[in-house]
Design a protein around this motif. Structure first.
Motif, PDB file in Angstrom:
ATOM      1  N   PRO A 148       6.895  -9.983 -32.582  1.00 29.96           N
ATOM      2  CA  PRO A 148       6.635 -11.083 -31.765  1.00 29.96           C
ATOM      3  C   PRO A 148       7.555 -12.222 -31.998  1.00 29.96           C
ATOM      4  O   PRO A 148       7.427 -13.241 -31.194  1.00 29.96           O
ATOM      5  N   ASP A 149       8.257 -12.159 -33.278  1.00 28.97           N
ATOM      6  CA  ASP A 149       9.360 -13.281 -33.260  1.00 28.97           C
ATOM      7  C   ASP A 149      10.496 -12.660 -33.049  1.00 28.97           C
ATOM      8  O   ASP A 149      11.505 -13.588 -33.578  1.00 28.97           O
ATOM      9  N   GLY A 150      10.928 -11.654 -32.721  1.00 34.28           N
ATOM     10  CA  GLY A 150      12.099 -11.119 -32.433  1.00 34.28           C
ATOM     11  C   GLY A 150      12.786 -10.546 -33.931  1.00 34.28           C
ATOM     12  O   GLY A 150      14.031 -10.150 -33.858  1.00 34.28           O
ATOM     13  N   THR A 151      12.230 -10.506 -35.050  1.00 34.73           N
ATOM     14  CA  THR A 151      12.836 -10.060 -36.146  1.00 34.73           C
ATOM     15  C   THR A 151      12.550  -8.648 -36.442  1.00 34.73           C
ATOM     16  O   THR A 151      11.661  -8.045 -36.078  1.00 34.73           O
ATOM     17  N   PHE A 152      13.477  -8.181 -37.340  1.00 36.47           N
ATOM     18  CA  PHE A 152      13.413  -6.539 -37.708  1.00 36.47           C
ATOM     19  C   PHE A 152      12.706  -6.802 -39.015  1.00 36.47           C
ATOM     20  O   PHE A 152      12.530  -7.972 -39.948  1.00 36.47           O
ATOM     21  N   GLY A 153      12.262  -5.548 -39.702  1.00 37.21           N
ATOM     22  CA  GLY A 153      11.932  -5.587 -41.283  1.00 37.21           C
ATOM     23  C   GLY A 153      10.373  -5.625 -41.274  1.00 37.21           C
ATOM     24  O   GLY A 153       9.591  -5.471 -40.216  1.00 37.21           O
ATOM     25  N   PHE A 154       9.750  -6.203 -42.263  1.00 39.01           N
ATOM     26  CA  PHE A 154       8.255  -6.087 -42.500  1.00 39.01           C
ATOM     27  C   PHE A 154       8.006  -6.973 -43.598  1.00 39.01           C
ATOM     28  O   PHE A 154       8.551  -6.932 -44.965  1.00 39.01           O
ATOM     29  N   PRO A 155       7.129  -7.999 -43.555  1.00 39.22           N
ATOM     30  CA  PRO A 155       7.090  -9.181 -44.713  1.00 39.22           C
ATOM     31  C   PRO A 155       6.461  -8.509 -46.016  1.00 39.22           C
ATOM     32  O   PRO A 155       6.330  -9.184 -46.927  1.00 39.22           O
ATOM     33  N   TYR A 156       5.654  -7.345 -45.948  1.00 42.10           N
ATOM     34  CA  TYR A 156       5.023  -6.787 -47.291  1.00 42.10           C
ATOM     35  C   TYR A 156       6.016  -5.624 -47.885  1.00 42.10           C
ATOM     36  O   TYR A 156       6.430  -4.897 -46.957  1.00 42.10           O
ATOM     37  N   GLY A 160       7.108   4.363 -50.593  1.00 39.21           N
ATOM     38  CA  GLY A 160       7.273   5.652 -50.387  1.00 39.21           C
ATOM     39  C   GLY A 160       7.050   6.634 -51.574  1.00 39.21           C
ATOM     40  O   GLY A 160       7.991   6.704 -52.169  1.00 39.21           O
ATOM     41  N   GLY A 161       5.815   7.424 -51.475  1.00 41.71           N
ATOM     42  CA  GLY A 161       5.480   7.908 -52.732  1.00 41.71           C
ATOM     43  C   GLY A 161       5.375   6.834 -53.961  1.00 41.71           C
ATOM     44  O   GLY A 161       4.749   5.731 -53.684  1.00 41.71           O
ATOM     45  N   ARG A 162       6.151   6.895 -55.020  1.00 41.09           N
ATOM     46  CA  ARG A 162       5.898   5.767 -55.963  1.00 41.09           C
ATOM     47  C   ARG A 162       6.888   4.891 -56.058  1.00 41.09           C
ATOM     48  O   ARG A 162       6.976   3.887 -57.094  1.00 41.09           O
ATOM     49  N   LEU A 163       7.868   4.994 -55.103  1.00 40.92           N
ATOM     50  CA  LEU A 163       9.015   4.135 -55.034  1.00 40.92           C
ATOM     51  C   LEU A 163       8.975   2.967 -53.995  1.00 40.92           C
ATOM     52  O   LEU A 163       8.625   3.384 -52.807  1.00 40.92           O
ATOM     53  N   ALA A 164       9.334   1.897 -54.248  1.00 37.61           N
ATOM     54  CA  ALA A 164       9.063   0.739 -53.178  1.00 37.61           C
ATOM     55  C   ALA A 164      10.215   0.608 -52.414  1.00 37.61           C
ATOM     56  O   ALA A 164      11.206   1.568 -52.718  1.00 37.61           O
ATOM     57  N   GLN A 165       9.989   0.478 -50.991  1.00 44.27           N
ATOM     58  CA  GLN A 165      10.651   0.372 -50.009  1.00 44.27           C
ATOM     59  C   GLN A 165      10.923  -1.009 -49.438  1.00 44.27           C
ATOM     60  O   GLN A 165      10.080  -1.744 -49.417  1.00 44.27           O
ATOM     61  N   PHE A 166      12.249  -1.394 -49.112  1.00 45.28           N
ATOM     62  CA  PHE A 166      12.756  -2.865 -49.011  1.00 45.28           C
ATOM     63  C   PHE A 166      13.089  -2.729 -47.431  1.00 45.28           C
ATOM     64  O   PHE A 166      14.181  -2.096 -46.852  1.00 45.28           O
ATOM     65  N   PHE A 167      12.452  -3.308 -46.733  1.00 48.58           N
ATOM     66  CA  PHE A 167      12.624  -3.474 -45.319  1.00 48.58           C
ATOM     67  C   PHE A 167      12.637  -5.181 -45.052  1.00 48.58           C
ATOM     68  O   PHE A 167      11.827  -5.769 -44.298  1.00 48.58           O
ATOM     69  N   PRO A 168      13.961  -6.059 -45.308  1.00 45.62           N
ATOM     70  CA  PRO A 168      13.838  -7.343 -45.546  1.00 45.62           C
ATOM     71  C   PRO A 168      13.722  -7.826 -43.919  1.00 45.62           C
ATOM     72  O   PRO A 168      14.273  -7.236 -43.187  1.00 45.62           O
ATOM     73  N   VAL A 169      13.027  -8.722 -43.892  1.00 44.78           N
ATOM     74  CA  VAL A 169      12.971  -9.623 -42.330  1.00 44.78           C
ATOM     75  C   VAL A 169      14.160 -10.342 -41.990  1.00 44.78           C
ATOM     76  O   VAL A 169      14.651 -11.344 -42.838  1.00 44.78           O
TER      77      VAL A 169
END
Length: 351
Positions: A148-156, A160-169
């Motif tokens: 909706p705001d044209g950005t990529f990534g995810f705010p939370y 993946g399994g036990r490891l954090a995944q980083f998708f900066p907005v």
């Protein structure tokens, strides 16, 4: 058995007490409709990272309703259920006919370091979704929902399994993807150890290959838009509901991304979807992005990211690292000049 050469890593008790799925905590009950009557809770499903169970109830309208609960422990466990809930909530709101419905997350009242995620229960076939319908449904998800705001990534933060995944907005898919894969490279090195060849290939992937394959997507009149994707759509996170005979997806790590990113897990030969033309079927409903001639190389780059993550999850097993190494070498050798060489070639051709 998990694909690790070190059984001591996997032949361990799950680091969550078994008693947490022997009763239904009041915090879990609170996520169900008022008037729900609990009939039973029994172990269901399997996970290396969590306790999982089926909760059978009678709903307020008198019908049997079943829920699936996933239970984690500790601070990371809380972050995990928080991320999974928001990821599944976003996906379910976008396409409820395809997604296991999330009901909530929270912390047990009786044990304050025990955290849960609650969703609808589905009796699964154990097989992958039908090629005749599933690629079309995934393409429909991607076609329907643009950021909706044209950005990529995810705010939370998602896991993946036990490891954090980083998708900066960010405003750039190249930037979001590059930041995310750098984190996975770091996790993989921690799991498998440092390697000079891998380090050199990593440098070339980040500095040459990623700009070469992703930057053209964001230039010109056919600039990609951030589409909602499941984010980890391999065989283990989708199946057929045997009661409805319809596909269902779960365990999402969703984000706003280039839609073709979703196809990354469909390419590795160890996955069942690679044995049938799922990717080809998908492109009948969502055409490859421009430049179309880069499509197969983009899918290889995206699948490399998922193989790299697999390597980071399985210390002591170099199988995935070796696959990643060869895929990286192939891409690096094909695009030694990076984005600049591609741009120069296009400019020369237009004069």
């Amino acid at each position: 058995m998990a694909p690790s050469t070190d059984p001591s890593i996997w032949n361990q008790e799950i680091a969550v007490p078994a008693e947490v799925i022997e009763y239904v905590d009041d915090a879990v009950r609170a996520k169900m409709p008022g008037g729900t009557k609990i009939l039973s809770i029994v172990r269901s499903g399997s996970s290396y990272w969590a306790r999982t169970a089926k909760i059978k109830t009678i709903g307020p309208e008198g019908h049997e309703v079943s829920y699936f609960i996933k239970v984690h422990q500790g601070a990371d466990g809380y972050r995990l259920v928080l991320g999974e809930y928001h990821s599944m909530k976003t996906l379910w709101a976008a396409m409820p006919e395809l997604v296991a419905r999330p009901y909530g997350y929270g912390t047990y009242e009786k044990m304050d370091d025990i955290h849960f995620f609650l969703c609808s229960f589905h009796e699964l076939s154990g097989g992958i979704p039908d090629i005749a319908s599933f690629p079309a449904l995934v393409a429909e998800l991607h076609n329907r929902h643009i950021s909706p705001d044209g950005t990529f990534g995810f705010p939370y933060q998602v896991f993946g399994g036990r490891l954090a995944q980083f998708f900066p907005v960010t405003n750039s898919w190249e930037e979001t993807f590059r930041s995310g894969i750098q984190s996975i490279f770091d996790n993989e090195e921690k799991a498998q150890g440092s390697d000079e060849d891998m380090a050199q290939l990593r440098k070339a992937i980040v500095e040459k290959v990623i700009p070469r394959l992703l930057r053209p997507l964001e230039t010109g009149p056919d600039k990609i838009q951030p589409r909602l994707v499941h984010g980890d759509l391999w065989d283990g996170n989708c199946s057929m509901d045997i009661n409805t005979n319809k596909p269902v997806v779960f365990d999402a790590t969703c984000l706003w991304a280039h839609n073709e990113y979703e196809l990354g897990p469909w390419q590795p030969t160890r996955h069942e979807m690679s044995k049938q033309p799922y990717i080809e079927q998908y492109t009948m409903y969502f055409k490859p992005s421009n430049p179309k001639e880069d499509f197969e190389d983009r899918i290889l780059l995206y699948s490399m990211r998922f193989n790299l993550h697999a390597s980071s999850l399985y210390p002591g097993n170099t199988r995935f690292r070796n696959i990643v190494r060869e895929d990286m070498r192939k891409l690096v050798e094909k695009f030694p000049g990076g984005y600049e060489a591609w741009l120069n070639e296009r400019q020369a051709a237009s004069t």
